[in-house]
Scaffold this motif. Structure first.
Motif, PDB file in Angstrom:
ATOM      1  N   UNK A 260      -1.922   6.377  -8.818  1.00 42.43           N
ATOM      2  CA  UNK A 260      -1.020   5.243  -8.612  1.00 42.43           C
ATOM      3  C   UNK A 260      -0.564   4.599  -9.914  1.00 42.43           C
ATOM      4  N   UNK A 261      -1.402   4.640 -10.973  1.00 38.70           N
ATOM      5  CA  UNK A 261      -0.939   4.078 -12.242  1.00 38.70           C
ATOM      6  C   UNK A 261       0.353   4.734 -12.755  1.00 38.70           C
ATOM      7  N   UNK A 262       0.516   6.067 -12.581  1.00 35.58           N
ATOM      8  CA  UNK A 262       1.790   6.662 -13.008  1.00 35.58           C
ATOM      9  C   UNK A 262       3.002   6.021 -12.328  1.00 35.58           C
ATOM     10  N   UNK A 263       2.765   5.421 -11.160  1.00 34.06           N
ATOM     11  CA  UNK A 263       3.859   4.742 -10.452  1.00 34.06           C
ATOM     12  C   UNK A 263       4.348   3.519 -11.208  1.00 34.06           C
ATOM     13  N   UNK A 264       3.374   2.834 -11.845  1.00 32.89           N
ATOM     14  CA  UNK A 264       3.746   1.654 -12.615  1.00 32.89           C
ATOM     15  C   UNK A 264       4.707   2.089 -13.719  1.00 32.89           C
TER      16      UNK A 264
ATOM     17  N   UNK B  53       0.818  -1.222   0.000  1.00 34.72           N
ATOM     18  CA  UNK B  53       0.000   0.000   0.000  1.00 34.72           C
ATOM     19  C   UNK B  53       0.846   1.263   0.000  1.00 34.72           C
ATOM     20  N   UNK B  54       2.140   1.117  -0.051  1.00 40.01           N
ATOM     21  CA  UNK B  54       3.078   2.230  -0.127  1.00 40.01           C
ATOM     22  C   UNK B  54       4.223   1.787  -1.018  1.00 40.01           C
ATOM     23  N   UNK B  55       4.728   2.616  -1.929  1.00 39.38           N
ATOM     24  CA  UNK B  55       4.235   3.938  -2.271  1.00 39.38           C
ATOM     25  C   UNK B  55       2.955   3.868  -3.121  1.00 39.38           C
ATOM     26  N   UNK B  56       2.197   4.961  -3.097  1.00 38.39           N
ATOM     27  CA  UNK B  56       0.970   5.049  -3.880  1.00 38.39           C
ATOM     28  C   UNK B  56       0.985   6.252  -4.805  1.00 38.39           C
ATOM     29  N   UNK B  57       1.987   7.087  -4.692  1.00 42.65           N
ATOM     30  CA  UNK B  57       2.128   8.232  -5.597  1.00 42.65           C
ATOM     31  C   UNK B  57       3.603   8.314  -5.998  1.00 42.65           C
ATOM     32  N   UNK B  58       3.864   9.033  -7.090  1.00 35.35           N
ATOM     33  CA  UNK B  58       5.256   9.171  -7.529  1.00 35.35           C
ATOM     34  C   UNK B  58       6.085   9.888  -6.453  1.00 35.35           C
ATOM     35  N   UNK B  59       5.479  10.875  -5.771  1.00 31.09           N
ATOM     36  CA  UNK B  59       6.218  11.591  -4.715  1.00 31.09           C
ATOM     37  C   UNK B  59       6.628  10.620  -3.594  1.00 31.09           C
ATOM     38  N   UNK B  60       5.740   9.694  -3.256  1.00 30.78           N
ATOM     39  CA  UNK B  60       6.082   8.712  -2.216  1.00 30.78           C
ATOM     40  C   UNK B  60       7.207   7.786  -2.704  1.00 30.78           C
ATOM     41  N   UNK B  61       7.160   7.405  -3.984  1.00 29.96           N
ATOM     42  CA  UNK B  61       8.191   6.516  -4.528  1.00 29.96           C
ATOM     43  C   UNK B  61       9.548   7.214  -4.534  1.00 29.96           C
ATOM     44  N   UNK B  62       9.546   8.515  -4.841  1.00 34.19           N
ATOM     45  CA  UNK B  62      10.818   9.253  -4.843  1.00 34.19           C
ATOM     46  C   UNK B  62      11.371   9.349  -3.430  1.00 34.19           C
ATOM     47  N   UNK B  63      10.470   9.559  -2.451  1.00 32.99           N
ATOM     48  CA  UNK B  63      10.910   9.629  -1.054  1.00 32.99           C
ATOM     49  C   UNK B  63      11.468   8.283  -0.605  1.00 32.99           C
ATOM     50  N   UNK B  64      10.850   7.203  -1.070  1.00 34.64           N
ATOM     51  CA  UNK B  64      11.341   5.866  -0.712  1.00 34.64           C
ATOM     52  C   UNK B  64      12.739   5.643  -1.281  1.00 34.64           C
ATOM     53  N   UNK B  65      12.938   5.995  -2.551  1.00 37.70           N
ATOM     54  CA  UNK B  65      14.266   5.847  -3.165  1.00 37.70           C
ATOM     55  C   UNK B  65      15.318   6.587  -2.345  1.00 37.70           C
ATOM     56  N   UNK B  66      14.965   7.794  -1.905  1.00 35.76           N
ATOM     57  CA  UNK B  66      15.921   8.593  -1.135  1.00 35.76           C
ATOM     58  C   UNK B  66      16.304   7.926   0.175  1.00 35.76           C
ATOM     59  N   UNK B  67      15.326   7.233   0.797  1.00 40.14           N
ATOM     60  CA  UNK B  67      15.631   6.682   2.119  1.00 40.14           C
ATOM     61  C   UNK B  67      16.216   5.273   2.046  1.00 40.14           C
ATOM     62  N   UNK B  68      16.355   4.710   0.828  1.00 40.76           N
ATOM     63  CA  UNK B  68      16.884   3.345   0.731  1.00 40.76           C
ATOM     64  C   UNK B  68      18.392   3.336   0.546  1.00 40.76           C
ATOM     65  N   UNK B  69      18.953   2.269   1.069  1.00 42.50           N
ATOM     66  CA  UNK B  69      20.373   2.024   0.900  1.00 42.50           C
ATOM     67  C   UNK B  69      20.564   1.429  -0.508  1.00 42.50           C
ATOM     68  N   UNK B  70      21.386   2.025  -1.336  1.00 43.34           N
ATOM     69  CA  UNK B  70      21.555   1.557  -2.717  1.00 43.34           C
ATOM     70  C   UNK B  70      22.029   0.115  -2.813  1.00 43.34           C
ATOM     71  N   UNK B  71      22.617  -0.394  -1.732  1.00 43.40           N
ATOM     72  CA  UNK B  71      23.183  -1.741  -1.768  1.00 43.40           C
ATOM     73  C   UNK B  71      22.101  -2.819  -1.908  1.00 43.40           C
ATOM     74  N   UNK B  72      20.916  -2.528  -1.433  1.00 40.79           N
ATOM     75  CA  UNK B  72      19.854  -3.543  -1.465  1.00 40.79           C
ATOM     76  C   UNK B  72      18.842  -3.214  -2.554  1.00 40.79           C
ATOM     77  N   UNK B  73      18.519  -4.183  -3.402  1.00 40.86           N
ATOM     78  CA  UNK B  73      17.558  -3.881  -4.467  1.00 40.86           C
ATOM     79  C   UNK B  73      16.139  -3.730  -3.932  1.00 40.86           C
ATOM     80  N   UNK B  74      15.397  -2.797  -4.531  1.00 40.21           N
ATOM     81  CA  UNK B  74      13.970  -2.663  -4.241  1.00 40.21           C
ATOM     82  C   UNK B  74      13.254  -3.509  -5.286  1.00 40.21           C
ATOM     83  N   UNK B  75      12.714  -4.641  -4.861  1.00 33.15           N
ATOM     84  CA  UNK B  75      11.998  -5.508  -5.793  1.00 33.15           C
ATOM     85  C   UNK B  75      10.570  -4.986  -5.906  1.00 33.15           C
ATOM     86  N   UNK B  76      10.142  -4.679  -7.122  1.00 34.95           N
ATOM     87  CA  UNK B  76       8.796  -4.133  -7.312  1.00 34.95           C
ATOM     88  C   UNK B  76       7.917  -5.205  -7.958  1.00 34.95           C
TER      89      UNK B  76
END
Ligand code: AMP
Length: 208
Positions: free
Chosen positions: A167-171, A81-104
């Motif tokens: 949310x579709x723009x997130x896809x 249920x998160x992220x649900x908007x592009x802004x949320x996805x960008x915030x998630x990218x910022x808070x993630x450690x690049x070493x671990x992949x984000x599997x979508x």
């Protein structure tokens, strides 16, 4: 875990989290708990949720950041249920450690199937767990089964409109990534679970 409301994100996310021994982080559950507890967050979220709209990005991003900073999320987590908007996805990218992949994982289900599913879905009126089809009481706590307020037909139509718009723009945002996988969600839950496990394995490769 991406997908429209009623795609099975909650059920599948809980399963992946259990199998991998990492927390299941559901923003919808966090908001429902806050509403039940009557906290300030719950008061802010209640009306928006009941109308089928989205809680503001600032609030959602704040609670997810806090949740992911807890020690049990240090080795991984399943987001539902998160992220649900592009802004949320960008915030998630910022808070993630690049070493671990984000599997979508994107669970695809046609809109007609969604409306039917949500109309038939029942949740526990006491603990909020999603009930198995055909049940009469909650298997987790014995509570009564009810229609979730935001699963009422009119609210579902609004949730689907919001999904298409926000949310579709997130896809599109994730589709170009090597770690994106779409799975067919219009099949029985065990089949979806098998496809999700295969999708995650194909992204993480040798780490499996
Ligand atoms: P869910 O159980 O994921 O369908 O979430 C239920 C409701 O909580 C949604 O319809 C929204 O009102 C709110 N919500 C949950 N997650 C988010 C999010 N990431 N951004 C905005 N609102 C959310």
């Amino acid at each position: 875990m991406l997908g429209p409301p009623g795609a099975g994100k909650g059920t599948q996310a809980e399963r992946v989290a259990r199998e991998r021994g990492v927390p299941h982080v559901s923003t919808g559950n966090m908001f429902r708990e806050a509403v039940q507890a009557g906290t300030a967050l719950g008061k802010a979220a209640k009306a928006v949720m009941e109308s089928g709209g989205l809680v503001s990005d600032d609030i959602v991003i704040g609670i997810v950041r806090e949740r992911l900073a807890r020690p049990d999320a240090a080795t991984g987590f399943v987001l539902d249920g998160f992220p649900r908007t592009v802004a949320q996805a960008e915030a998630l990218d910022e808070s993630l450690d690049d070493a671990e992949p984000l599997v979508v994982v994107d669970i695809e289900v046609p809109a007609e199937a969604i409306v039917k599913r949500l109309d038939a879905r029942r949740v526990c009126g006491a603990c909020g767990a999603i009930a198995a089809p055909g049940g009469t009481v909650c298997v987790k706590c014995g509570g009564p089964l009810v229609l979730r307020k935001d699963d009422e037909a009119e609210v579902v139509r609004e949730r689907l409109r919001v999904y298409d718009r926000d949310t579709l723009p997130l896809v599109e945002f994730y589709r170009r990534r090597a770690t994106y996988r779409a799975v067919d969600g219009d099949q029985p839950p065990d089949g979806v679970a098998r496809d999700i496990a295969a999708a995650i394995a194909s992204v993480l490769g040798v780490q499996q």
